[in-house]
Write a protein that holds these residues in place. Structure first.
Motif, PDB file in Angstrom:
ATOM      1  N   ALA A  30     -83.097  42.762 -23.602  1.00 45.42           N
ATOM      2  CA  ALA A  30     -82.734  41.678 -24.616  1.00 45.42           C
ATOM      3  C   ALA A  30     -81.439  41.236 -24.904  1.00 45.42           C
ATOM      4  CB  ALA A  30     -83.427  42.182 -26.206  1.00 45.42           C
ATOM      5  N   GLY A  31     -80.433  42.211 -24.811  1.00 46.28           N
ATOM      6  CA  GLY A  31     -79.125  41.782 -24.914  1.00 46.28           C
ATOM      7  C   GLY A  31     -78.718  40.918 -23.846  1.00 46.28           C
ATOM      8  N   ARG A  32     -79.152  41.204 -22.388  1.00 46.44           N
ATOM      9  CA  ARG A  32     -78.465  40.656 -21.305  1.00 46.44           C
ATOM     10  C   ARG A  32     -79.249  39.167 -21.269  1.00 46.44           C
ATOM     11  NH1 ARG A  32     -73.971  41.728 -19.216  1.00 46.44           N
ATOM     12  NH2 ARG A  32     -74.649  41.517 -16.947  1.00 46.44           N
ATOM     13  N   SER A  33     -80.385  39.120 -21.698  1.00 50.06           N
ATOM     14  CA  SER A  33     -80.974  37.804 -21.342  1.00 50.06           C
ATOM     15  C   SER A  33     -80.762  36.938 -22.661  1.00 50.06           C
ATOM     16  CB  SER A  33     -82.449  38.050 -21.736  1.00 50.06           C
ATOM     17  OG  SER A  33     -83.124  38.389 -23.103  1.00 50.06           O
ATOM     18  N   ARG A  34     -80.116  37.358 -23.623  1.00 53.05           N
ATOM     19  CA  ARG A  34     -79.339  36.633 -24.587  1.00 53.05           C
ATOM     20  C   ARG A  34     -78.092  36.030 -24.393  1.00 53.05           C
ATOM     21  NH1 ARG A  34     -81.114  40.412 -28.509  1.00 53.05           N
ATOM     22  NH2 ARG A  34     -79.082  41.479 -28.295  1.00 53.05           N
ATOM     23  N   LYS A  35     -77.546  36.816 -23.366  1.00 48.78           N
ATOM     24  CA  LYS A  35     -76.130  36.182 -22.693  1.00 48.78           C
ATOM     25  C   LYS A  35     -76.281  35.548 -21.363  1.00 48.78           C
ATOM     26  CE  LYS A  35     -73.429  40.283 -24.386  1.00 48.78           C
ATOM     27  NZ  LYS A  35     -72.679  41.350 -24.064  1.00 48.78           N
ATOM     28  N   GLY A  36     -77.614  35.061 -21.328  1.00 51.75           N
ATOM     29  CA  GLY A  36     -77.701  34.258 -20.301  1.00 51.75           C
ATOM     30  C   GLY A  36     -78.180  34.734 -18.650  1.00 51.75           C
ATOM     31  N   TYR A  37     -78.310  36.188 -18.661  1.00 50.72           N
ATOM     32  CA  TYR A  37     -78.544  36.721 -17.254  1.00 50.72           C
ATOM     33  C   TYR A  37     -80.096  36.599 -17.022  1.00 50.72           C
ATOM     34  CZ  TYR A  37     -73.685  37.756 -17.200  1.00 50.72           C
ATOM     35  OH  TYR A  37     -72.309  37.641 -17.684  1.00 50.72           O
ATOM     36  N   GLY A  38     -80.701  36.669 -15.703  1.00 52.90           N
ATOM     37  CA  GLY A  38     -81.934  36.502 -15.312  1.00 52.90           C
ATOM     38  C   GLY A  38     -82.496  37.704 -15.206  1.00 52.90           C
ATOM     39  N   PRO A  39     -83.786  37.935 -14.924  1.00 49.51           N
ATOM     40  CA  PRO A  39     -84.574  39.155 -14.773  1.00 49.51           C
ATOM     41  C   PRO A  39     -84.129  39.907 -13.430  1.00 49.51           C
ATOM     42  CG  PRO A  39     -86.065  37.163 -14.244  1.00 49.51           C
ATOM     43  CD  PRO A  39     -84.666  36.524 -14.837  1.00 49.51           C
ATOM     44  N   GLN A  40     -83.688  39.031 -12.434  1.00 49.91           N
ATOM     45  CA  GLN A  40     -83.543  39.923 -11.309  1.00 49.91           C
ATOM     46  C   GLN A  40     -82.071  40.674 -11.426  1.00 49.91           C
ATOM     47  OE1 GLN A  40     -83.571  37.185  -7.877  1.00 49.91           O
ATOM     48  NE2 GLN A  40     -83.433  38.667  -6.398  1.00 49.91           N
ATOM     49  N   LEU A  41     -81.177  40.028 -11.781  1.00 42.00           N
ATOM     50  CA  LEU A  41     -79.952  40.795 -12.151  1.00 42.00           C
ATOM     51  C   LEU A  41     -79.886  41.884 -13.343  1.00 42.00           C
ATOM     52  CD1 LEU A  41     -76.828  41.062 -11.674  1.00 42.00           C
ATOM     53  CD2 LEU A  41     -76.601  39.685 -13.744  1.00 42.00           C
ATOM     54  N   ILE A  42     -80.788  41.817 -14.186  1.00 44.21           N
ATOM     55  CA  ILE A  42     -81.087  42.545 -15.155  1.00 44.21           C
ATOM     56  C   ILE A  42     -81.784  43.807 -14.618  1.00 44.21           C
ATOM     57  CG2 ILE A  42     -82.141  43.340 -17.273  1.00 44.21           C
ATOM     58  CD1 ILE A  42     -81.702  40.356 -18.071  1.00 44.21           C
ATOM     59  N   ARG A  43     -82.851  43.602 -13.692  1.00 48.77           N
ATOM     60  CA  ARG A  43     -83.610  44.792 -13.077  1.00 48.77           C
ATOM     61  C   ARG A  43     -82.753  45.823 -12.380  1.00 48.77           C
ATOM     62  NH1 ARG A  43     -88.790  45.706 -12.215  1.00 48.77           N
ATOM     63  NH2 ARG A  43     -89.367  43.609 -13.260  1.00 48.77           N
ATOM     64  N   GLN A  44     -81.958  44.920 -11.638  1.00 49.56           N
ATOM     65  CA  GLN A  44     -80.914  45.661 -10.702  1.00 49.56           C
ATOM     66  C   GLN A  44     -80.011  46.647 -11.508  1.00 49.56           C
ATOM     67  OE1 GLN A  44     -78.391  43.143  -8.317  1.00 49.56           O
ATOM     68  NE2 GLN A  44     -77.256  44.596  -7.226  1.00 49.56           N
ATOM     69  N   GLU A  45     -79.359  45.977 -12.564  1.00 50.34           N
ATOM     70  CA  GLU A  45     -78.282  46.661 -13.607  1.00 50.34           C
ATOM     71  C   GLU A  45     -79.091  47.892 -14.138  1.00 50.34           C
ATOM     72  OE1 GLU A  45     -75.444  43.038 -15.009  1.00 50.34           O
ATOM     73  OE2 GLU A  45     -76.978  43.574 -16.298  1.00 50.34           O
ATOM     74  N   LEU A  46     -80.165  47.872 -14.604  1.00 54.69           N
ATOM     75  CA  LEU A  46     -80.992  49.099 -15.113  1.00 54.69           C
ATOM     76  C   LEU A  46     -81.425  49.920 -13.947  1.00 54.69           C
ATOM     77  CD1 LEU A  46     -83.629  47.113 -17.302  1.00 54.69           C
ATOM     78  CD2 LEU A  46     -81.768  48.668 -18.125  1.00 54.69           C
ATOM     79  N   LYS A  47     -81.706  49.569 -12.703  1.00 57.56           N
ATOM     80  CA  LYS A  47     -81.699  50.518 -11.732  1.00 57.56           C
ATOM     81  C   LYS A  47     -80.416  51.385 -11.491  1.00 57.56           C
ATOM     82  CE  LYS A  47     -85.516  48.395  -9.282  1.00 57.56           C
ATOM     83  NZ  LYS A  47     -86.007  47.918  -8.046  1.00 57.56           N
ATOM     84  N   GLN A  48     -79.449  50.569 -11.561  1.00 56.65           N
ATOM     85  CA  GLN A  48     -78.102  51.398 -11.267  1.00 56.65           C
ATOM     86  C   GLN A  48     -77.650  52.418 -12.712  1.00 56.65           C
ATOM     87  OE1 GLN A  48     -75.611  47.912 -11.063  1.00 56.65           O
ATOM     88  NE2 GLN A  48     -75.857  47.588  -8.828  1.00 56.65           N
ATOM     89  N   LYS A  49     -78.442  52.201 -13.548  1.00 56.34           N
ATOM     90  CA  LYS A  49     -78.132  52.850 -14.725  1.00 56.34           C
ATOM     91  C   LYS A  49     -78.968  54.070 -14.675  1.00 56.34           C
ATOM     92  CE  LYS A  49     -75.855  49.540 -17.613  1.00 56.34           C
ATOM     93  NZ  LYS A  49     -74.540  50.056 -17.678  1.00 56.34           N
ATOM     94  N   GLY A  50     -79.979  54.193 -13.789  1.00 56.49           N
ATOM     95  CA  GLY A  50     -80.854  55.375 -13.719  1.00 56.49           C
ATOM     96  C   GLY A  50     -82.211  55.277 -14.227  1.00 56.49           C
ATOM     97  N   VAL A  51     -82.583  54.026 -14.889  1.00 57.56           N
ATOM     98  CA  VAL A  51     -83.633  53.999 -15.619  1.00 57.56           C
ATOM     99  C   VAL A  51     -84.957  53.761 -14.305  1.00 57.56           C
ATOM    100  CG1 VAL A  51     -84.874  52.305 -17.042  1.00 57.56           C
ATOM    101  CG2 VAL A  51     -82.535  52.604 -17.373  1.00 57.56           C
TER     102      VAL A  51
END
Length: 164
Positions: free
Chosen positions: A78-99
């Motif tokens: 929710a936070g990253r999409s509000r800042k204008g980032y897309g699903p592909q980048l958000i998914r990648q960042e979440l994987k990097q954080k170990g989710v």
């Protein structure tokens, strides 16, 4: 003051650090483990935190609901999409954080974000309305939105569905 800090047990130091980190923002379990792992000592001193202390702190955080990867993924998305980032980048960042992939998928399913609309709003904000229609200008828009993490289908739909 440094004497009182050095006398505290490793467990207490880890618990204090985890509380401070979680008070600032949510963390994924693996992300918190990594940050707390920097405080682990070699066990030669009474105040050194051990792997056992880290496990006790993580267990406590999980039992009290302070750390929840599902909640973290939803809030992060929710936070990253509000800042204008897309699903592909958000998914990648979440994987990097170990989710886990399951928690990421659940967060995206629960999300009501309209990625096409978001991509369109971002493009209009950056390039003005009406959107440029020449090939070279369309490539600039495409490159910008790809960089922000949007899928090609969402980017192409800007011109296909809205005839801008």
């Amino acid at each position: 003051m440094s004497e009182s800090i050095s006398r505290r047990s490793g467990y207490t130091r880890l618990l204090d650090k985890s509380t401070r980190l979680l008070a600032m923002r949510d963390h994924a379990e693996q992300e918190l483990r990594r940050k707390l792992g920097t405080l682990l000592g070699d066990g030669t001193n009474d105040s050194d935190a051990t792997q056992h202390d880290l496990e006790r702190v993580m267990t406590r955080c999980l039992e009290h609901g302070w750390v929840d990867d599902k909640r973290f993924a939803q809030r992060y998305l929710a936070g990253r999409s509000r800042k204008g980032y897309g699903p592909q980048l958000i998914r990648q960042e979440l994987k990097q954080k170990g989710v886990s992939n399951d928690d990421i998928d659940a967060a995206f399913k629960a999300s009501e974000t309209d990625w096409e609309r978001l991509a369109t709003e971002l493009a209009v904000k950056r390039f003005g309305y009406p959107l440029p229609s020449t090939f070279s200008e369309k490539v600039k828009i495409q490159r910008f939105l790809l960089y922000r993490g949007f899928y090609m289908d969402d980017i192409q739909s800007i011109y296909r569905n809205f005839n801008v």
